[in-house]
Design a protein around this motif. Structure first.
Motif, mmCIF file in Angstrom:
data_model
loop_
_atom_site.group_PDB
_atom_site.id
_atom_site.type_symbol
_atom_site.label_atom_id
_atom_site.label_comp_id
_atom_site.label_asym_id
_atom_site.label_seq_id
_atom_site.Cartn_x
_atom_site.Cartn_y
_atom_site.Cartn_z
ATOM 1 N N GLY A 71 1.177 -1.736 -0.042
ATOM 2 C CA GLY A 71 -0.158 0.004 -0.339
ATOM 3 C C GLY A 71 0.680 1.384 -0.149
ATOM 4 N N ASP A 72 0.308 1.917 1.024
ATOM 5 C CA ASP A 72 0.255 3.349 0.935
ATOM 6 C C ASP A 72 1.872 3.677 1.998
ATOM 7 O OD1 ASP A 72 -0.115 4.297 -1.520
ATOM 8 O OD2 ASP A 72 -1.845 5.026 -0.785
ATOM 9 N N TYR A 73 2.246 2.333 2.787
ATOM 10 C CA TYR A 73 3.331 2.241 3.823
ATOM 11 C C TYR A 73 4.349 3.007 3.538
ATOM 12 C CZ TYR A 73 4.501 0.322 8.340
ATOM 13 O OH TYR A 73 4.828 -0.195 9.388
ATOM 14 N N ALA A 74 4.553 3.886 4.623
ATOM 15 C CA ALA A 74 5.932 4.869 4.622
ATOM 16 C C ALA A 74 6.971 4.097 6.113
ATOM 17 C CB ALA A 74 5.799 6.435 5.036
ATOM 18 N N LEU A 75 7.993 4.130 6.170
ATOM 19 C CA LEU A 75 9.084 4.066 7.182
ATOM 20 C C LEU A 75 9.845 5.257 7.605
ATOM 21 C CD1 LEU A 75 10.043 0.827 5.276
ATOM 22 C CD2 LEU A 75 8.714 0.622 7.196
ATOM 23 N N THR A 76 10.681 5.487 8.475
ATOM 24 C CA THR A 76 11.347 5.662 9.603
ATOM 25 C C THR A 76 12.275 5.652 8.290
ATOM 26 O OG1 THR A 76 11.774 4.321 11.296
ATOM 27 C CG2 THR A 76 9.572 5.983 11.599
ATOM 28 N N PRO A 77 13.625 6.669 8.436
ATOM 29 C CA PRO A 77 14.841 6.207 7.821
ATOM 30 C C PRO A 77 15.711 5.331 8.903
ATOM 31 C CG PRO A 77 14.474 8.435 8.163
ATOM 32 C CD PRO A 77 12.984 7.616 9.030
ATOM 33 N N SER A 78 15.322 4.815 10.784
ATOM 34 C CA SER A 78 15.358 4.069 11.305
ATOM 35 C C SER A 78 14.860 2.586 10.754
ATOM 36 C CB SER A 78 15.252 3.770 12.723
ATOM 37 O OG SER A 78 15.879 5.323 13.733
ATOM 38 N N ASP A 79 13.656 2.743 10.717
ATOM 39 C CA ASP A 79 12.944 1.251 9.908
ATOM 40 C C ASP A 79 14.372 0.648 9.099
ATOM 41 O OD1 ASP A 79 11.070 1.119 12.341
ATOM 42 O OD2 ASP A 79 9.817 2.318 11.410
ATOM 43 N N SER A 109 5.185 12.384 10.689
ATOM 44 C CA SER A 109 4.699 11.471 10.969
ATOM 45 C C SER A 109 3.803 11.556 11.705
ATOM 46 C CB SER A 109 6.077 10.667 12.502
ATOM 47 O OG SER A 109 5.087 9.889 12.752
ATOM 48 N N GLY A 110 2.356 10.764 11.339
ATOM 49 C CA GLY A 110 1.190 11.235 12.103
ATOM 50 C C GLY A 110 1.487 11.373 13.640
ATOM 51 N N THR A 111 2.538 10.885 14.286
ATOM 52 C CA THR A 111 2.757 10.223 15.719
ATOM 53 C C THR A 111 3.752 10.981 16.261
ATOM 54 O OG1 THR A 111 4.188 8.043 15.677
ATOM 55 C CG2 THR A 111 0.845 7.786 15.583
ATOM 56 N N ASP A 112 4.314 11.552 15.937
ATOM 57 C CA ASP A 112 6.186 12.448 16.376
ATOM 58 C C ASP A 112 6.409 13.178 15.705
ATOM 59 O OD1 ASP A 112 8.531 13.198 17.252
ATOM 60 O OD2 ASP A 112 9.182 11.106 17.184
ATOM 61 N N GLY A 113 6.091 14.798 15.618
ATOM 62 C CA GLY A 113 6.367 15.940 15.611
ATOM 63 C C GLY A 113 7.846 15.429 15.089
ATOM 64 N N ARG A 114 8.410 15.167 15.483
ATOM 65 C CA ARG A 114 10.148 15.435 15.535
ATOM 66 C C ARG A 114 10.730 14.243 14.252
ATOM 67 N NH1 ARG A 114 12.241 14.100 20.457
ATOM 68 N NH2 ARG A 114 11.270 12.684 20.198
ATOM 69 N N SER A 115 10.083 13.086 13.570
ATOM 70 C CA SER A 115 10.269 12.147 13.105
ATOM 71 C C SER A 115 9.692 11.903 11.931
ATOM 72 C CB SER A 115 9.573 10.542 13.888
ATOM 73 O OG SER A 115 10.118 9.796 12.795
#
Length: 167
Positions: A71-79, A109-115
């Motif tokens: 889908g439209d899934y996104a990952l953090t750079p850490s992931d 990120s929808g959960t972490d404004g810094r990420s």
């Protein structure tokens, strides 16, 4: 000289060592030496396909990692770093290159404004779908020399070795 007594360079090297060091069992080199040479040759064969799509090995890896999430899934750079097994700095460079070419985008990120999250753009999804199809066709070509039973045996042997090494 390679031939009937030396089917490949690994066998020749083992025979040379047997003559010099008959006290050592150098037969593991027949597996390790061949795997090393095959791995290098395979990398070259795989990279050629990535280059056909204007991608380096690392860029292909990032796009494929994002695409297989679905889908439209996104990952953090850490992931991405964890799933591609490279440093976060290397991921950043790869993502920067892909973003400059319009294949990925960074979004909040929808959960972490810094990420920030990294996601495929439609152009990136189209590119990796085409490149991955060619990649799988190439891999099929590369293993076609093996019979089904040889392939199954190799898969199991490599799995056992990988597990023993923790990879």
């Amino acid at each position: 000289m390679l031939g009937a007594t030396h089917p490949d360079r690994a066998a020749q090297i083992v025979d040379q060592w047997r003559a010099e060091r008959p006290d050592l069992d150098t037969s593991p080199f027949l597996v390790i030496g061949r795997m090393h040479r095959v791995a290098n040759a395979l990398t070259n064969e795989l990279v050629r396909v990535y280059e056909d799509f204007g991608l380096g090995e690392g860029e292909f890896d990032v796009l494929a990692t994002l695409r297989r999430q679905g889908g439209d899934y996104a990952l953090t750079p850490s992931d991405l770093s964890e799933q591609t097994v490279v440093t976060s700095g290397a991921v950043t460079k790869r993502v920067d290159r892909l973003e400059a070419r319009g294949y990925v985008e960074r979004k909040p990120s929808g959960t972490d404004g810094r990420s920030r999250l990294v996601a495929l753009t439609p152009a990136g999804k189209k590119l990796i779908d085409e490149a991955f199809t060619a990649h799988i066709d190439n891999e099929a070509r590369l293993v076609a020399v093996l019979s089904p039973s040889e392939r199954a045996g190799l898969e199991q042997g490599l799995l056992a070795l990988a597990r023993s090494l923790g990879v």
